[in-house]
Design an enzyme around this catalytic site. Structure first.
Site, PDB file in Angstrom:
ATOM      1  N   LYS A  75      23.884  43.420  37.758  1.00 18.58           N
ATOM      2  CA  LYS A  75      25.136  43.757  37.073  1.00 18.58           C
ATOM      3  C   LYS A  75      26.134  42.629  37.251  1.00 18.58           C
ATOM      4  O   LYS A  75      26.279  42.112  38.353  1.00 18.58           O
ATOM      5  CB  LYS A  75      25.692  45.047  37.718  1.00 18.58           C
ATOM      6  CG  LYS A  75      27.059  45.458  37.268  1.00 18.58           C
ATOM      7  CD  LYS A  75      26.998  46.721  36.426  1.00 18.58           C
ATOM      8  CE  LYS A  75      28.280  46.975  35.656  1.00 18.58           C
ATOM      9  NZ  LYS A  75      28.528  46.024  34.567  1.00 18.58           N
ATOM     10  N   LYS A  99      29.170  41.726  46.481  1.00 20.08           N
ATOM     11  CA  LYS A  99      30.186  42.723  46.109  1.00 20.08           C
ATOM     12  C   LYS A  99      29.585  44.113  46.017  1.00 20.08           C
ATOM     13  O   LYS A  99      30.112  45.082  46.551  1.00 20.08           O
ATOM     14  CB  LYS A  99      30.727  42.371  44.716  1.00 20.08           C
ATOM     15  CG  LYS A  99      32.128  41.874  44.706  1.00 20.08           C
ATOM     16  CD  LYS A  99      32.527  41.543  43.287  1.00 20.08           C
ATOM     17  CE  LYS A  99      32.692  40.052  43.163  1.00 20.08           C
ATOM     18  NZ  LYS A  99      33.246  39.638  41.865  1.00 20.08           N
ATOM     19  N   LYS A 111      25.080  37.616  36.311  1.00 18.39           N
ATOM     20  CA  LYS A 111      26.253  36.987  35.692  1.00 18.39           C
ATOM     21  C   LYS A 111      25.823  36.198  34.477  1.00 18.39           C
ATOM     22  O   LYS A 111      24.685  35.714  34.416  1.00 18.39           O
ATOM     23  CB  LYS A 111      26.934  36.041  36.674  1.00 18.39           C
ATOM     24  CG  LYS A 111      28.390  35.791  36.344  1.00 18.39           C
ATOM     25  CD  LYS A 111      29.268  36.955  36.769  1.00 18.39           C
ATOM     26  CE  LYS A 111      30.710  36.800  36.357  1.00 18.39           C
ATOM     27  NZ  LYS A 111      31.571  37.748  37.066  1.00 18.39           N
ATOM     28  N   THR A 195      40.316  46.015  38.353  1.00 16.99           N
ATOM     29  CA  THR A 195      40.243  44.870  39.272  1.00 16.99           C
ATOM     30  C   THR A 195      41.581  44.746  39.994  1.00 16.99           C
ATOM     31  O   THR A 195      41.629  44.631  41.230  1.00 16.99           O
ATOM     32  CB  THR A 195      39.922  43.583  38.492  1.00 16.99           C
ATOM     33  OG1 THR A 195      38.695  43.792  37.792  1.00 16.99           O
ATOM     34  CG2 THR A 195      39.771  42.399  39.423  1.00 16.99           C
ATOM     35  N   ASN A 226      43.757  39.252  32.856  1.00 20.23           N
ATOM     36  CA  ASN A 226      43.449  40.652  33.149  1.00 20.23           C
ATOM     37  C   ASN A 226      43.744  40.987  34.610  1.00 20.23           C
ATOM     38  O   ASN A 226      44.461  41.945  34.911  1.00 20.23           O
ATOM     39  CB  ASN A 226      41.981  40.928  32.808  1.00 20.23           C
ATOM     40  CG  ASN A 226      41.579  42.334  33.184  1.00 20.23           C
ATOM     41  OD1 ASN A 226      41.384  42.627  34.355  1.00 20.23           O
ATOM     42  ND2 ASN A 226      41.475  43.213  32.201  1.00 20.23           N
TER      43      ASN A 226
HETATM   44  P1  NAD Z   1      41.536  35.957  32.140  1.00 21.76           P
HETATM   45  O1  NAD Z   1      40.847  35.021  31.242  1.00 21.76           O
HETATM   46  O2  NAD Z   1      42.027  37.262  31.611  1.00 21.76           O
HETATM   47  O3  NAD Z   1      42.814  35.207  32.802  1.00 21.76           O
HETATM   48  C1  NAD Z   1      42.720  34.005  33.518  1.00 21.76           C
HETATM   49  C2  NAD Z   1      44.136  33.534  33.873  1.00 21.76           C
HETATM   50  O4  NAD Z   1      44.023  32.350  34.670  1.00 21.76           O
HETATM   51  C3  NAD Z   1      44.963  33.142  32.646  1.00 21.76           C
HETATM   52  O5  NAD Z   1      46.314  33.452  32.871  1.00 21.76           O
HETATM   53  C4  NAD Z   1      44.772  31.634  32.567  1.00 21.76           C
HETATM   54  O6  NAD Z   1      45.822  30.956  31.882  1.00 21.76           O
HETATM   55  C5  NAD Z   1      44.782  31.309  34.058  1.00 21.76           C
HETATM   56  N1  NAD Z   1      44.175  30.008  34.348  1.00 21.76           N
HETATM   57  C6  NAD Z   1      43.071  29.455  33.781  1.00 21.76           C
HETATM   58  N2  NAD Z   1      42.859  28.220  34.270  1.00 21.76           N
HETATM   59  C7  NAD Z   1      43.851  27.996  35.167  1.00 21.76           C
HETATM   60  C8  NAD Z   1      44.203  26.919  36.005  1.00 21.76           C
HETATM   61  N3  NAD Z   1      43.488  25.781  36.002  1.00 21.76           N
HETATM   62  N4  NAD Z   1      45.284  27.053  36.801  1.00 21.76           N
HETATM   63  C9  NAD Z   1      46.018  28.176  36.792  1.00 21.76           C
HETATM   64  N5  NAD Z   1      45.748  29.234  36.005  1.00 21.76           N
HETATM   65  C10 NAD Z   1      44.689  29.137  35.216  1.00 21.76           C
HETATM   66  O7  NAD Z   1      40.566  36.172  33.382  1.00 21.76           O
HETATM   67  P2  NAD Z   1      40.511  37.396  34.413  1.00 21.76           P
HETATM   68  O8  NAD Z   1      39.574  38.397  33.891  1.00 21.76           O
HETATM   69  O9  NAD Z   1      41.899  37.791  34.802  1.00 21.76           O
HETATM   70  O10 NAD Z   1      39.779  36.676  35.636  1.00 21.76           O
HETATM   71  C11 NAD Z   1      40.501  35.868  36.566  1.00 21.76           C
HETATM   72  C12 NAD Z   1      39.643  35.712  37.806  1.00 21.76           C
HETATM   73  O11 NAD Z   1      39.364  37.013  38.337  1.00 21.76           O
HETATM   74  C13 NAD Z   1      38.272  35.043  37.569  1.00 21.76           C
HETATM   75  O12 NAD Z   1      37.920  34.294  38.699  1.00 21.76           O
HETATM   76  C14 NAD Z   1      37.341  36.235  37.420  1.00 21.76           C
HETATM   77  O13 NAD Z   1      36.009  35.904  37.725  1.00 21.76           O
HETATM   78  C15 NAD Z   1      37.948  37.174  38.441  1.00 21.76           C
HETATM   79  N6  NAD Z   1      37.575  38.564  38.221  1.00 21.76           N
HETATM   80  C16 NAD Z   1      37.939  39.234  37.090  1.00 21.76           C
HETATM   81  C17 NAD Z   1      37.541  40.553  36.919  1.00 21.76           C
HETATM   82  C18 NAD Z   1      37.935  41.356  35.717  1.00 21.76           C
HETATM   83  O14 NAD Z   1      37.630  42.556  35.691  1.00 21.76           O
HETATM   84  N7  NAD Z   1      38.615  40.799  34.740  1.00 21.76           N
HETATM   85  C19 NAD Z   1      36.765  41.185  37.901  1.00 21.76           C
HETATM   86  C20 NAD Z   1      36.424  40.484  39.051  1.00 21.76           C
HETATM   87  C21 NAD Z   1      36.837  39.167  39.192  1.00 21.76           C
END
Ligand code: NAD
Length: 419
Positions: A75, A99, A111, A195, A226
């Site tokens: 997953k 996790k 992934k 999250t 997100n």
């Molecule tokens: P997203 O695409 O919704 O948002 C990413 C954010 O990070 C945006 O605001 C973007 O502008 C910013 N960003 C991108 N590059 C950047 C940089 N170089 N410097 C600063 N900011 C930067 O992604 P998300 O879903 O919020 O995921 C963010 C992190 O959380 C990732 O590492 C992802 O793997 C992790 N994550 C997300 C979820 C989920 O359910 N969405 C779950 C577990 C982990």
């Protein structure tokens, strides 16, 4: 500093492998177990054509990694990003295994990723890309095989297209093929904010053990997508002062607290908001702000040897995957900063994804309150297990989390007779 920097490992796969190795050795497992677990069991690379709006065809490269299915199906999310690499996808699948182990979910880690920039693509081009990727990987995924979900730059709309494509290929409705779907297509209540909810629970528990009152505490969040934007909202609503947020283009800072509700309204679907402001600071400055709680919620390798000594936060909860290098983890831990690692901090997403899959399999849907109660229970349990292991063994929270997370998978592998 430059000498130190040159010895820092910024490869997320090999640095993760080093912690897996140490965790397995502390649990008493030998080199065969490590050899099996250091890489995914399966790694599929696909190249697939997508018709662009101007009539031309572009060929995209994508990956799907399945780390280990000794415990159950694999997953994990699908990332659309120009910097996706094979090693990153492998590392992300390993983190997913850990996790799921910590939260005691019946899954191994998986992934996926596609090298692309959806910010440069139209809505319909993104749809064709999503469908093309599912067609390319359809043989190796499925509700009891490998279940995708959203990640960076993929959202519930992308999940809807992917679910539709998969259902058409299989010729039956398959909501359990993918999680993070819109509610009307079998999504779970609370999945979009799960999250961030999980991160907020970890912050509360970490503040409790460190004796920090969250009311009025100063919070900095890197990334406003997100994970980061909802987290900022939850902290703001809990009475904390969110004094800094950022996106890929810059950061906003106000010691009196930012107006999070207005920023939420103004950000775009990729989590971009700072472009609307003139008075910005850099992401580097943001991370070094004087604050109580720092939440990296953007991308990998943000806290490194270069800035680990400049971080002022008392607690760091990793919402992003891999934001802190192992070398920086050691420095932060030596400095007495409580670091809640990604495999625990952001596990709320996969926990509610699991609830979504259970609901799809049952065809019976839960209320938001029930989802939140069960999320709360699993997150608190996970936090306590990792924190107690770290305290009892006098090790950092990351190593403790890996020990808790990998143990069940290693046991399942032994029972199956693989090692
Ligand atoms: P997203 O695409 O919704 O948002 C990413 C954010 O990070 C945006 O605001 C973007 O502008 C910013 N960003 C991108 N590059 C950047 C940089 N170089 N410097 C600063 N900011 C930067 O992604 P998300 O879903 O919020 O995921 C963010 C992190 O959380 C990732 O590492 C992802 O793997 C992790 N994550 C997300 C979820 C989920 O359910 N969405 C779950 C577990 C982990």
């Amino acid at each position: 500093m430059s000498d130190e920097t040159s010895t820092e490992n910024l490869n997320v796969l090999t640095s993760t492998q080093s912690v897996v190795k140490e965790a397995l050795s502390k649990l008493g497992y030998g080199s065969e177990m490590y050899d099996l677990l250091r890489e995914p069991l399966r790694m599929l690379t696909v190249r697939f054509p997508v018709r662009m709006d101007d009539g031309t065809v572009k060929v995209f490269t994508g990956y799907r990694a399945q780390h280990n299915d000794a415990v159950g199906p694999t997953k994990g999310g699908i990332r659309f990003h120009p910097d996706v690499t094979e090693d990153e996808v492998k590392a992300l699948s390993l983190w997913m295994s850990i996790k799921c182990g910590i939260a005691n979910l019946p899954y191994g880690g998986g992934k996926g990723g596609v090298i692309c920039d959806p910010r440069e693509m139209s809505f319909r081009e993104q749809e064709r890309l999503a469908r093309g990727y599912v067609r390319a990987i359809s043989q190796v995924v499925g509700p009891s095989k490998d279940i995708p979900a959203p990640d960076v730059m993929t959202n519930s709309q992308v999940m809807a297209w992917m679910m539709d494509e998969y259902s058409q290929i299989r010729e039956f409705d398959s909501p359990g093929f993918i999680t993070g779907k819109p509610i009307v297509l079998g999504g779970s209540q609370g999945r979009d904010t799960s999250t961030a909810r999980g991160v907020a629970i970890c912050i509360r528990e970490a503040a409790k053990v460190r004796g920090i009152d969250l009311t009025g505490s100063r919070v900095v969040v890197q990334g406003f997508g997100n994970a980061g934007s909802y987290l900022a909202k939850f902290m703001h609503d809990a009475g904390a002062k969110v004094i800094g947020i950022s996106d890929a283009y810059g950061a906003l800072h106000d010691d009196k607290g930012l107006d999070i509700d207005s920023l939420l309204e103004r950000r775009d679907s990729f989590g971009t908001v700072t472009k609307l402001f003139k008075n910005t600071i850099s992401n580097k400055e943001l991370l070094e702000l004087d604050c109580d709680i720092l939440v990296p919620a953007a991308i990998e390798n943000q806290i490194t040897l270069d800035n680990a000594n400049e971080i002022k936060a008392k607690i760091i909860v990793e919402a992003a995957n891999g934001p802190t290098t192992m070398e920086a983890t050691r420095i932060l831990s030596d400095r007495g900063i409580l670091l809640v690692p990604d495999v625990l901090g952001n596990s709320g997403g996969v926990i509610v994804s699991y609830f979504e899959w259970v609901q799809n399999n049952q065809g019976y849907y839960w209320s938001e309150q029930l989802v939140m109660e069960r999320l709360e229970e699993l997150m608190v349990q996970s936090f306590e297990m990792v924190y107690n292991t770290a305290t009892a063994r006098k090790i950092d929270m990351r190593l403790a989390a890996y020990m808790v997370g990998i143990r069940r998978m290693a046991e399942a592998i032994e029972l199956r007779g693989w090692v």
